[in-house]
Scaffold this motif. Sequence first.
Motif, mmCIF file in Angstrom:
data_model
loop_
_atom_site.group_PDB
_atom_site.id
_atom_site.type_symbol
_atom_site.label_atom_id
_atom_site.label_comp_id
_atom_site.label_asym_id
_atom_site.label_seq_id
_atom_site.Cartn_x
_atom_site.Cartn_y
_atom_site.Cartn_z
ATOM 1 N N GLY A 1 -10.675 15.257 -15.731
ATOM 2 C CA GLY A 1 -11.457 16.496 -15.738
ATOM 3 C C GLY A 1 -11.970 16.766 -17.142
ATOM 4 N N ASN A 2 -13.283 16.750 -17.283
ATOM 5 C CA ASN A 2 -13.914 17.045 -18.578
ATOM 6 C C ASN A 2 -14.358 18.505 -18.547
ATOM 7 N N TRP A 3 -13.586 19.351 -19.198
ATOM 8 C CA TRP A 3 -13.858 20.787 -19.117
ATOM 9 C C TRP A 3 -15.032 21.207 -20.001
ATOM 10 N N LYS A 4 -15.519 20.287 -20.804
ATOM 11 C CA LYS A 4 -16.657 20.569 -21.706
ATOM 12 C C LYS A 4 -16.389 21.857 -22.490
ATOM 13 N N MET A 5 -17.427 22.639 -22.806
ATOM 14 C CA MET A 5 -17.214 23.848 -23.616
ATOM 15 C C MET A 5 -17.036 25.046 -22.679
ATOM 16 N N GLY B 1 -18.257 8.767 -26.815
ATOM 17 C CA GLY B 1 -19.668 8.492 -26.524
ATOM 18 C C GLY B 1 -20.188 9.159 -25.269
ATOM 19 N N HIS B 2 -19.638 10.333 -24.927
ATOM 20 C CA HIS B 2 -20.223 11.063 -23.789
ATOM 21 C C HIS B 2 -21.713 11.276 -24.062
ATOM 22 N N SER B 3 -22.513 11.241 -23.005
ATOM 23 C CA SER B 3 -23.973 11.313 -23.223
ATOM 24 C C SER B 3 -24.388 12.619 -23.890
ATOM 25 N N GLU B 4 -23.592 13.687 -23.695
ATOM 26 C CA GLU B 4 -23.955 14.938 -24.387
ATOM 27 C C GLU B 4 -23.724 14.812 -25.887
ATOM 28 N N ARG B 5 -22.713 14.039 -26.297
ATOM 29 C CA ARG B 5 -22.507 13.777 -27.739
ATOM 30 C C ARG B 5 -23.637 12.876 -28.253
ATOM 31 N N TYR C 1 -19.028 5.187 -16.106
ATOM 32 C CA TYR C 1 -20.480 5.105 -15.914
ATOM 33 C C TYR C 1 -20.989 6.479 -15.486
ATOM 34 N N GLU C 2 -21.801 7.065 -16.338
ATOM 35 C CA GLU C 2 -22.326 8.393 -16.045
ATOM 36 C C GLU C 2 -23.839 8.410 -16.268
ATOM 37 N N PRO C 3 -24.614 8.146 -15.208
ATOM 38 C CA PRO C 3 -26.070 8.197 -15.387
ATOM 39 C C PRO C 3 -26.479 9.606 -15.817
ATOM 40 N N TRP D 1 -29.057 11.321 -15.595
ATOM 41 C CA TRP D 1 -29.810 12.104 -14.632
ATOM 42 C C TRP D 1 -28.920 12.710 -13.548
ATOM 43 N N ALA D 2 -27.661 12.275 -13.487
ATOM 44 C CA ALA D 2 -26.752 12.806 -12.463
ATOM 45 C C ALA D 2 -25.748 13.803 -13.042
ATOM 46 N N ILE D 3 -25.742 13.973 -14.363
ATOM 47 C CA ILE D 3 -24.724 14.838 -14.970
ATOM 48 C C ILE D 3 -25.144 16.294 -14.897
ATOM 49 N N GLY D 4 -24.339 17.090 -14.233
ATOM 50 C CA GLY D 4 -24.566 18.530 -14.177
ATOM 51 C C GLY D 4 -25.830 18.921 -13.428
ATOM 52 N N THR D 5 -26.435 17.978 -12.724
ATOM 53 C CA THR D 5 -27.712 18.256 -12.065
ATOM 54 C C THR D 5 -27.553 18.453 -10.563
ATOM 55 N N GLY E 1 -19.077 9.066 -13.086
ATOM 56 C CA GLY E 1 -19.197 10.501 -13.339
ATOM 57 C C GLY E 1 -20.637 10.930 -13.165
ATOM 58 N N GLY E 2 -20.816 12.151 -12.698
ATOM 59 C CA GLY E 2 -22.168 12.686 -12.490
ATOM 60 C C GLY E 2 -22.202 13.436 -11.176
ATOM 61 N N SER E 3 -21.970 14.758 -11.252
ATOM 62 C CA SER E 3 -22.008 15.625 -10.068
ATOM 63 C C SER E 3 -21.048 15.192 -8.962
ATOM 64 N N VAL E 4 -19.892 14.664 -9.377
ATOM 65 C CA VAL E 4 -18.853 14.366 -8.379
ATOM 66 C C VAL E 4 -18.258 15.700 -7.929
ATOM 67 N N ASN E 5 -18.032 15.847 -6.633
ATOM 68 C CA ASN E 5 -17.427 17.080 -6.134
ATOM 69 C C ASN E 5 -16.522 16.757 -4.935
ATOM 70 N N PHE F 1 -12.831 8.796 -11.208
ATOM 71 C CA PHE F 1 -13.972 9.639 -11.593
ATOM 72 C C PHE F 1 -13.753 10.367 -12.918
ATOM 73 N N LEU F 2 -14.867 10.616 -13.590
ATOM 74 C CA LEU F 2 -14.905 11.556 -14.705
ATOM 75 C C LEU F 2 -15.682 12.763 -14.177
ATOM 76 N N VAL F 3 -15.000 13.895 -14.102
ATOM 77 C CA VAL F 3 -15.540 15.053 -13.388
ATOM 78 C C VAL F 3 -15.791 16.202 -14.355
ATOM 79 N N GLY F 4 -16.980 16.752 -14.339
ATOM 80 C CA GLY F 4 -17.290 17.913 -15.172
ATOM 81 C C GLY F 4 -17.098 19.198 -14.390
ATOM 82 N N GLY F 5 -18.212 19.745 -13.875
ATOM 83 C CA GLY F 5 -18.205 21.055 -13.219
ATOM 84 C C GLY F 5 -17.101 21.244 -12.193
ATOM 85 N N ALA F 6 -16.889 20.253 -11.336
ATOM 86 C CA ALA F 6 -15.908 20.408 -10.259
ATOM 87 C C ALA F 6 -14.468 20.333 -10.757
HETATM 88 P P1 PGA Z 1 -20.614 16.816 -13.973
HETATM 89 O O1 PGA Z 1 -20.276 16.222 -15.425
HETATM 90 O O2 PGA Z 1 -19.506 16.403 -13.054
HETATM 91 O O3 PGA Z 1 -20.674 18.303 -14.166
HETATM 92 O O4 PGA Z 1 -21.927 16.242 -13.571
HETATM 93 C C1 PGA Z 1 -19.714 14.955 -15.589
HETATM 94 C C2 PGA Z 1 -19.534 14.647 -17.056
HETATM 95 O O5 PGA Z 1 -20.429 14.933 -17.848
HETATM 96 O O6 PGA Z 1 -18.494 14.108 -17.489
#
Ligand code: PGA
Length: 261
Positions: free
Chosen positions: A11-15, A101-105, A173-175, A177-181, A214-218, A234-239
Motif C-alpha cells: 500500500g503506497n499511501w503517498k502524501m 523510482g516511483h513515476s511521481e518522483r 510495473y506501473e504504466p 497512464w493507469a496511475i490514479g486515473t 500498479g495502476g488503479s488496482v481496486n 500489486f502496488l496499490v495507491g488510492g485503494a
Molecule cells: P493508484 O496508484 O493505485 O492510485 O493508481 C498506484 C501507485 O502510484 O503506486
Amino acid sequence: MTTAKKPLVIGNWKMNLDYVEAVHLGQQLGVMLKNKPAEHTDIVVAPPFVDIRSVTSIVESERIPMDVGAQHVSAHDNGAHTGEVSISMLKRLNVQWVLVGHSERRSMYAMTDEVVAATLRTVAKNGVKVVLCVGEALSVREEDGQNEFISAQLHSALEGLDENYRELVTVAYEPIWAIGTGLTASTEQVGEMTSHIRSVLFKLSLSEARVLYGGSVNGDNASSLVAESNVDGFLVGGASLKADSFMTIIQSCDECYDGKR
Ligand code: PGA
C-alpha cells in the motif's frame, strides 16, 4: 509460465493520512488481518515519512503481520541534503522496504535514471528491500514503444547490480497512464508486460524477483488481474487508503496463490 512466487501487496499511501489517521488505518488492518489472516501473502504499507514511527510502533506492539516501507529515500548516506531522509534513518525505524523510482518522483521531482540507479544501490547495500518502479507514459504506449522503454529503465537501474543484492529486488510495473486515473491496464496488457519484464530480469540474472502491477488496482479488478496476468502481487495507491478495499485486494492474492496457479 514461471513458477508462482509468494504474492506481495504494497500500500503506497503517498502524501495522504497524518499520523493519527495512519495509526487508525494500521489498527483497522490489524483487526481485519486477525479475523481473516492472509496466510500466503506478504503485506507492506508505505506511509509518509512522518507517520512511519507511529505505524511501526502499532505494527510491533499489536503484532500485525505486515512490514513497513518508505516511499522514497535519498541516494546519499548523510550530509548537507536539506529536506532529504537517509536509509540509515529509515533502518532505525525498522523500515524493511523502500519504493525506488516511483513515476511521481521521476516526473515531478526530476528523479533521473541515474539517481534511480544510485538510490537502488544505497538501499540494497544497507540490506533493505527495494521495489523498483517502472512504467511508460501514454505517448510511449500509443507508439507501441513500451517494451523498449521498460527494458531501458530496467537495464539502467539493475545492470551490474552486485549479486549479493539481487534477492532484495522487486519490480513494480506501473504504466503512468493507469496511475490514479481509474484506467486500469487490461489483463492482456499487464500479462504481456509481465512476461517481457520477466525475460529482461532473466537476462539480468534476476529471475527470482517478484513482478508487481500498479495502476488503479481496486477491490473489483484485483482478482482477475492476479489470476490472469501472471503478476506476483500489486502496488496499490488510492485503494490502500481504505482498510476494506486494501483487504479485498490482499484476499484476492491470497486466494489465488492458495492452489489456483
Ligand atoms: P493508484 O496508484 O493505485 O492510485 O493508481 C498506484 C501507485 O502510484 O503506486
